[in-house]
Design a protein around this motif. Sequence first.
Motif: not given
Length: 809
Positions: A287-315
């Motif tokens: 769409r030619q709309i400027p953008l520099d940063l996208i944000v991944l909010d909470w639950r990047s982790w697996t399941g209910d492992l709240w605060g785990q600092k790693s990516f869920d391998p399924d998603r």
Amino acid sequence: MEVLKYQTENDHLLIECRKGVMKIIPYTESIIRIRYTLEKQFGKKESLFVEPNTQQSIHFSVDENEDTIFFSTSKVRIQIKKHTAAFTYMDASGNILTKEPKQGGKTLVPTEVIKPVYDNNTEIEHTHNVDGARAKAAPAKRVVDRIAYHTKLEFEWSDDEALYGLGSHEEGVLNLRGTHQYLYQQNMKAVVPVLVSTKGYGIVVDSYSMMKFRDDLHGSYLWTDVDSEMDYYFMYGPEFDQIVKNYRYLTGKAPLLPKWSFGYVQSKERYKSQEELISIIKEYRERQIPLDLIVLDWRSWTGDLWGQKSFDPDRFPNPTAMMEEIHQLNAKLMVSIWPIMSNDGPNHIEMKQHGYLLGNQANYDAFNQEARNLYWKQTNEGLFSHGVDAWWCDCTEPFEADWNGEVKPEPEERLLINTNEAKQYLDPGYINAYSLLHSKGLYENQRQTTDRKRVVNLTRSSFAGQQKYSAITWSGDIAANWKTLRNQIADGLNMSVTGIPYWTLDIGAFFVANKEQWFWDGDYEDGCDDLGYRELYVRWLQYGAFLPVFRSHGTDTPREVWRFGEPGTIFYDTLVKYIKLRYRLLPYIYSVAGWVTHEDYTMMRPLAFDFRNDLNTYDVKDQYMFGPSFLVNPVTDPMYYDSGSVEMEGVPKKRSVYLPSSSEWYDFWTNQRLHGGQTIKAKADMETMPLYVRAGSIVPIGPDIQYTSEESIEPLEIRVYTGKDGSFLLYEDEGDNYNYEKGEFATIPIHWDDQNNRLTIEERQGSFSGMKTSIDVLVTVINGMEEEPGKGDQKKIKYTGEQKMVTFK
């Protein structure tokens, strides 16, 4: 509090009173430290935010007469009454800046500090709410840890004096006179114990406990809950920029954020997969709309492992490849990380095994350097090593406890609920400093890992000194209504005036709908389908385009531009217009950011910053200066639609704007020239946020680009607004490493001689890798007679780094 005797030491004045001892220590000619204790000797506690080796060897003099002691440097004079030890603070000429009550202004009251004790039998209750995971523990017992003091520092402020600062709170108060404020960390309160006065001075209180500010029927004072002694700094300016410079000298300079962080940031609660993140970036590019940063909010982790600092391998099956693709699309990724860990994830177990968790066995101990190092090790291994660019340090006021129920607790009740919860796990004397130490750990460890990527930390709390850790504070989980938008302007200004330069908010607010909980208090059940919300969102984004960081975020409804209409509709087109304007102003914005780092400048400025002699500016809380040139006037009332898409009739499409005196002003949209010192009704239809440029401004404007690092063959426009001599220092560097700290940057001084209609582009100073050897420049001179921006007198030149003069008739 009678003075018994005093003596002059090499670097301070020591005053023995009938009750306690005071020490006056000059750190510079303009910064004076004052300590007061009831103990036999002063404490040896190291400050958490004052930089080491800031105390210079300063000549000072001490004189006296029958009833007064005078302490003087070349810039500041303090008068101490012998009968009461009351201080009067003056400049070198003897002009009174402020004073304590005649009976004296310093009080220490002993208090027991209670420490909870936890053991292996402590039961932990784990819960979740909309603000994330929580863990509560009941201590096995409580013991008296020590005796400390409540401290109280009183003043007699002048009737014509305005006070600003103390951080970003949620009430929408700018001038703090006649108000009170509770200083403790919670979701929508970010504390900075710095007070700044239009009389030309500032106060920094070196305390990390809960504090209170009052200027009401109960008195005029700063109060702290738990301290071993009274410890504060008096900073003389007299200009606000000089006060901020003193503050940053004392507490640390603000590193330069990467250039991409000043572009547009797209976020929402939440993108859930690798595919979704990339698809959103691609949609912006298509769409030619400027953008520099996208944000991944909470639950990047697996399941209910709240605060785990790693990516869920399924998603996120291949995070390294994901980051490579995001970077190939010329975008960056910010990931949300939390200080709380639960449910025995790998990070949680590792912290527990090392004994680095607080009493609830969930929050890591940010006051422990080894715990901070382990936190980074986990962050690096799980996220940074894959190429993640920035951190969203959510919930850094980790022990709030009032985010529940249908009715918002009273302010005093909220104070007790939240501070008592924090005292369960943190020393009462340190409950405001968690975010400071958390930011310190991330910054120092990432700097040790690489100097190729600048640290970016978006965090929900703040404290004095946090600017030196590349922290950006946002204002918390606010609700979508017009009152909140109005309040946010003053809230951000009171943060920036303290010396913390980078503040932002959720464009469009976090909570959009209205639900049972007291904080879920938006006015728009249908989200972005509600024309009333679309209008509010457009106004919020117009304002956001002139904040240090330009970021959309929230829950309940999507936030991408195309959710508010399609090309050709007024909402969509206006959103795109302001995003593109932000990118065209990047040469101006990034130069100002360079000044923040190199000159201790302030980007977002209450009007009193630049117009301290104009008393009419002191209480203007919905206008501000963005850098030296732009007077920003957000629209904070609906004009088209009420909630529920109800069309409004007969509402004037204008807003009141005060143009400060001592300058002339240009309407940015029409180039109309106006006199200062007047209030006008400015055009404010949907497409127009009133925006004015100060006469004498030199504004560098870039071409249309889609991301901050995009190269363009179009010229750099240097727009001059005539009526006064002006200067601008154009700043450039590599954009995303720390080579600028080694001197690898370039500046180009630009001057306008108004009498002779001459622009001089001086010789470029400095260089850096990849610097362009020549720049095509379009010089545009605006004098108020033009019909539209960019249509004044124009001349094209090629600048090759040597001095160039351009004269207009």
